[in-house]
Design a protein around this motif. Sequence first.
Motif, mmCIF file in Angstrom:
data_model
loop_
_atom_site.group_PDB
_atom_site.id
_atom_site.type_symbol
_atom_site.label_atom_id
_atom_site.label_comp_id
_atom_site.label_asym_id
_atom_site.label_seq_id
_atom_site.Cartn_x
_atom_site.Cartn_y
_atom_site.Cartn_z
ATOM 1 N N UNK A 1 57.404 62.336 28.238
ATOM 2 C CA UNK A 1 56.136 62.901 28.711
ATOM 3 C C UNK A 1 54.977 62.169 28.053
ATOM 4 N N UNK A 2 53.856 62.112 28.779
ATOM 5 C CA UNK A 2 52.655 61.437 28.282
ATOM 6 C C UNK A 2 51.428 62.143 28.826
ATOM 7 N N UNK A 3 50.455 62.359 27.957
ATOM 8 C CA UNK A 3 49.193 62.966 28.356
ATOM 9 C C UNK A 3 48.299 61.922 29.003
ATOM 10 N N UNK A 4 47.633 62.314 30.102
ATOM 11 C CA UNK A 4 46.758 61.410 30.855
ATOM 12 C C UNK A 4 45.547 62.194 31.326
ATOM 13 N N UNK A 5 44.387 61.573 31.251
ATOM 14 C CA UNK A 5 43.174 62.113 31.854
ATOM 15 C C UNK A 5 42.674 61.082 32.854
ATOM 16 N N UNK A 6 42.537 61.511 34.108
ATOM 17 C CA UNK A 6 42.141 60.615 35.193
ATOM 18 C C UNK A 6 40.686 60.888 35.537
ATOM 19 N N UNK B 1 36.772 59.824 43.838
ATOM 20 C CA UNK B 1 35.580 59.111 44.262
ATOM 21 C C UNK B 1 35.852 57.645 44.506
ATOM 22 N N UNK B 2 34.815 56.915 44.913
ATOM 23 C CA UNK B 2 34.991 55.478 45.138
ATOM 24 C C UNK B 2 35.142 54.734 43.819
ATOM 25 N N UNK B 3 35.622 53.509 43.921
ATOM 26 C CA UNK B 3 35.795 52.704 42.725
ATOM 27 C C UNK B 3 37.146 52.936 42.076
ATOM 28 N N UNK B 4 37.456 52.138 41.065
ATOM 29 C CA UNK B 4 38.764 52.258 40.413
ATOM 30 C C UNK B 4 38.887 53.545 39.614
ATOM 31 N N UNK B 5 40.113 54.053 39.525
ATOM 32 C CA UNK B 5 40.385 55.209 38.682
ATOM 33 C C UNK B 5 40.482 54.751 37.226
ATOM 34 N N UNK B 6 39.946 55.576 36.332
ATOM 35 C CA UNK B 6 40.026 55.297 34.901
ATOM 36 C C UNK B 6 41.090 56.220 34.323
ATOM 37 N N UNK B 7 42.154 55.638 33.808
ATOM 38 C CA UNK B 7 43.258 56.404 33.236
ATOM 39 C C UNK B 7 43.208 56.290 31.724
ATOM 40 N N UNK B 8 42.905 57.410 31.067
ATOM 41 C CA UNK B 8 43.000 57.474 29.609
ATOM 42 C C UNK B 8 44.396 57.992 29.281
ATOM 43 N N UNK B 9 45.219 57.151 28.664
ATOM 44 C CA UNK B 9 46.637 57.458 28.479
ATOM 45 C C UNK B 9 46.983 57.427 26.993
ATOM 46 N N UNK B 10 48.044 58.141 26.665
ATOM 47 C CA UNK B 10 48.626 58.067 25.320
ATOM 48 C C UNK B 10 49.442 56.785 25.279
ATOM 49 N N UNK B 11 48.794 55.676 24.930
ATOM 50 C CA UNK B 11 49.360 54.349 25.166
ATOM 51 C C UNK B 11 50.670 54.107 24.431
ATOM 52 N N UNK B 12 50.936 54.812 23.332
ATOM 53 C CA UNK B 12 52.199 54.617 22.630
ATOM 54 C C UNK B 12 53.394 55.062 23.464
ATOM 55 N N UNK B 13 53.168 55.876 24.490
ATOM 56 C CA UNK B 13 54.252 56.382 25.340
ATOM 57 C C UNK B 13 54.265 55.747 26.722
ATOM 58 N N UNK B 14 53.298 54.895 27.005
ATOM 59 C CA UNK B 14 53.140 54.397 28.370
ATOM 60 C C UNK B 14 54.355 53.599 28.825
ATOM 61 N N UNK B 15 54.879 52.753 27.980
ATOM 62 C CA UNK B 15 56.005 51.915 28.383
ATOM 63 C C UNK B 15 57.237 52.745 28.725
ATOM 64 N N UNK B 16 57.441 53.860 28.032
ATOM 65 C CA UNK B 16 58.618 54.690 28.266
ATOM 66 C C UNK B 16 58.470 55.589 29.487
ATOM 67 N N UNK B 17 57.239 55.928 29.859
ATOM 68 C CA UNK B 17 57.030 56.956 30.880
ATOM 69 C C UNK B 17 56.555 56.375 32.204
ATOM 70 N N UNK B 18 55.689 55.382 32.176
ATOM 71 C CA UNK B 18 55.042 54.913 33.402
ATOM 72 C C UNK B 18 56.052 54.269 34.341
ATOM 73 N N UNK B 19 55.806 54.424 35.635
ATOM 74 C CA UNK B 19 56.682 53.817 36.642
ATOM 75 C C UNK B 19 56.450 52.323 36.762
ATOM 76 N N UNK B 20 55.245 51.853 36.452
ATOM 77 C CA UNK B 20 54.914 50.433 36.506
ATOM 78 C C UNK B 20 54.575 49.985 35.086
ATOM 79 N N UNK B 21 55.368 49.098 34.543
ATOM 80 C CA UNK B 21 55.167 48.626 33.173
ATOM 81 C C UNK B 21 54.082 47.546 33.171
ATOM 82 N N UNK B 22 52.981 47.753 32.444
ATOM 83 C CA UNK B 22 51.943 46.717 32.399
ATOM 84 C C UNK B 22 52.309 45.525 31.541
#
Length: 924
Positions: A504-509, A514-535
């Motif tokens: 699990x990972x906390x995210x604030x979108x 609205x228009x424009x890109x979404x800003x995702x504030x993520x708990x980055x230490x968990x992003x690699x384990x949780x996200x479907x797309x690995x950056x």
Amino acid sequence: MLAVVWSAIRIRRGPAVVMAALVALTAGALAAAGWFAERDAARVTAALIAAAPPDQRTIAVRGAVALGADPQQALERFRATTESTAGLALERALAGVQLPGFLATPAGERITTELRYRDDGCAGLTITGRCPARAGEVVLPAALAERLGTTAVQHSNALGRQPLTLTVVGTFEQPGDYAITTLDTIAAAGVPAYATENLLLPAAQFSRGDPAPVAAAVARLQRNSLEVSQNAEALSRAVAAERYAVTHGIVVAAVQLAAIGWIAIGVTAWYAAEGRRADAARIALRGARRWRVLAATSGQSALPALVGAAVAGRTGLVVGAGALALIVAADWRLTRAPVQRLLQSAPPRRAALAGAALDLTVLALAVAAGYQSAVTGEAPVDGFGLELLTPVLLATAAAVLLTRLLLPPAVAAGRAALARGRVTAGLSALLLARRASAYRIVPVLAAAACVCGVAAQDWVRADAARLHRAQAEVGADRVLQIAPVPRDRLLSAVRAADPRGRHAMAVVVAHASGPGPRILAVDSSRLRAVAAVDPGPAIERLHPPAPPPIVFTGTTLTLRAAGGGTVAVGLTLAVNGTGETVRADFGAIGDDREYDSDVTACGDGCRVVALELRGDPGAQLDLSELRADGKVVVDGAGFADPARWRSTVGAAATGLQRLRGEGRMRLATIAPNRAKEVDQHLYVVDAPLPLPVLGAPGSLRDPDQSGTAELTVAGVALPVRASTVDGMPGVILTDLEYADRLTTGLTPAPGAGADERDQVWLAAGAPPDIADRLTAAGLRITGGDSVAAAQDRLARLGPAAALRFHLLAAGVALLLAGAALTVVAAVQRRQRRAETEALRRQGVPAAVLRAAGRWSALAPVVLALAIGLAAAAAARWLLRSPVRPFTDGWPVHEPPVSAPALLAALAAASVCFAAAALGSGGRR
């Protein structure tokens, strides 16, 4: 004559049935194309409208209004005028009134807050307390009510009239800079307000995808000096794009299918005519006129064709007319041939000039179609030109060219094989070379195999693109929507529910809708384990090392300080685990001594956010030590360290100046020149500044010369240092913990939290009870989404519907080619029988003849499959597909050529063609 034709049809039932089936299949498929286009367009429209949130079907109107003594009547007049001016059918209309102004905190801070009345009252809000019912009652956002700290508040308006005294009767969790009250409360202010009305348009308004009625309504409203905001035009354009994708994609498949059908009908008619040469000769020997010979021969195919056309209905008329023209053209040459040539058992050689002209015509069409496709590039396909037939023409031209080139080598290979004693191979090659006309079926088979390969590749690519888009848009395998909570509380609850950080990972979108890109504030230490797309490794840049936060546990703070002049100091604190902001006020500072402040909320721990200095310009303050319940929190060196403290960020100017101090912090208040807003806080450095962010190329503004750009995070404009990462279209990533530390204590822009969403992302292997753990940690789940659900939504849109019909059309094309192949095999059966009997009399073993017969029947199939699938791969490698996976310009990075798709097409075509070749032409 009819009796003669009917008796001939009874004798040659196979070719007659195939001709009827070819016409019926071709005409039926074209009729089905129209039905599928209409049905799928309606389904796509319904799915798109159902998935659209209500605000995309809403026209929001705002205009000045004087409420007067009867505010309800004034609002009704505004409502009637707005609806009559819009002139559109409405599903629902909600009116309201807005009064801009501000509320004052006990410390004198002014918070921009708009009073609102709505027809639906508190609908859609989670109220703690009750909804306002009488004049002077109000409900506030929970965070704002906490900052005010009182149930009796005053609202001042922009005109400076007497402020309204309001009683807080409830709070709601949704973020925002507005308060809900009654219409009489706003009217009591006695100043002009703004009337609003949200016009929710019915789904039928968007069923045809025509944005013109909405655009005209907006123009009429704006001419009445009304402010209008809406996304309805965008929804209409999206519906139009999806409907066009369906209809255009299905027409493409129908055009290709019709081409293959007519080619198959023409080849079948030619071979059927070859089988009727003896009939034409017998009728001609009896002295019949040429037209009677033509009627007797072509009628054997024309009558079945008419039966097939009649079965198919209206479209059968067009297909039947084309089939009759091809049938008559195939039999016309029989009427012009001498009787002695018709009686020859060997078929006549094709006229070299006619054959060359036909071959050159096919090659010229293929070149023209390829050029037309190449010059359009990646531009949208807006018409129905020759480029739509490019795969069919490419495969047909390649088959025509290669079969002509391979006939001489086949003769040479057959003779060489016989000379070496390889009888089976030699006979197979010579049988093929003897029946050169067998290669006329190769273009039909190659075109069908090419269409099948292209459809399979387009579907595989689109399916992979839908999966990748669903992963990018949703973020994780599952996403839970959370009722708004402070960011620190969200982080703490998720970490408590998943201590190891694997599921699990906390995210604030921000900018969620609205228009424009979404800003995702993520708990980055968990992003690699949780996200479907690995950056990828770039994720490490989001959380660089930073000084640790200043935290303590205690209920009493002691500050050793000395002041010069009129000066007071306070601390802004954030409660651990809840994110609640509290203030420790030490009052006026004079002599060098210790000053105390009670902070009972910090019994479980707090983080020091900033210190605030209030005083006349030039007042000074020395800070030596901060203790919590006797334990040192910040010593003199910590106060004196310039790297541990920073001034404000954003548009505000700092009202503090740091002076040199030995073993302590020395500050002075200043009055900046020409500063509209002054910030007299000094903030703790516990996060990197500029804030690191990741985004797709072009998603952020261009940085300045120092490499720093600006991004609004939590309603605060922060300097950021951006890194670009491919594969994240429309998304900007930042670290939630660092962003929270940098924005805590700062005043967000009005309306900053209205378009934010709190979420918890779950990995694919998350335990089943993770939702219960999050609930136990204090979070309330309000909804959710998943990659599977998003992929299913995308599969219901226009391109997917069109590609499904492409697969269906590919299957029908294989059936058409296979049916034509059965006629070829049946017509050649008599000639093969005579050849077999002659070779058996010469002592050739039966097993060798059976093997040679099978290989000579399968060789055109193998050649056609190789040509067709190679053409399919070339078509997708060199040329763009007329059906894009998405209609909104979403980037697609999946390769257009797919080996698994080609193998699947090869398997399907091989089964169909091999069964037709061996089953219809076989003989014991």
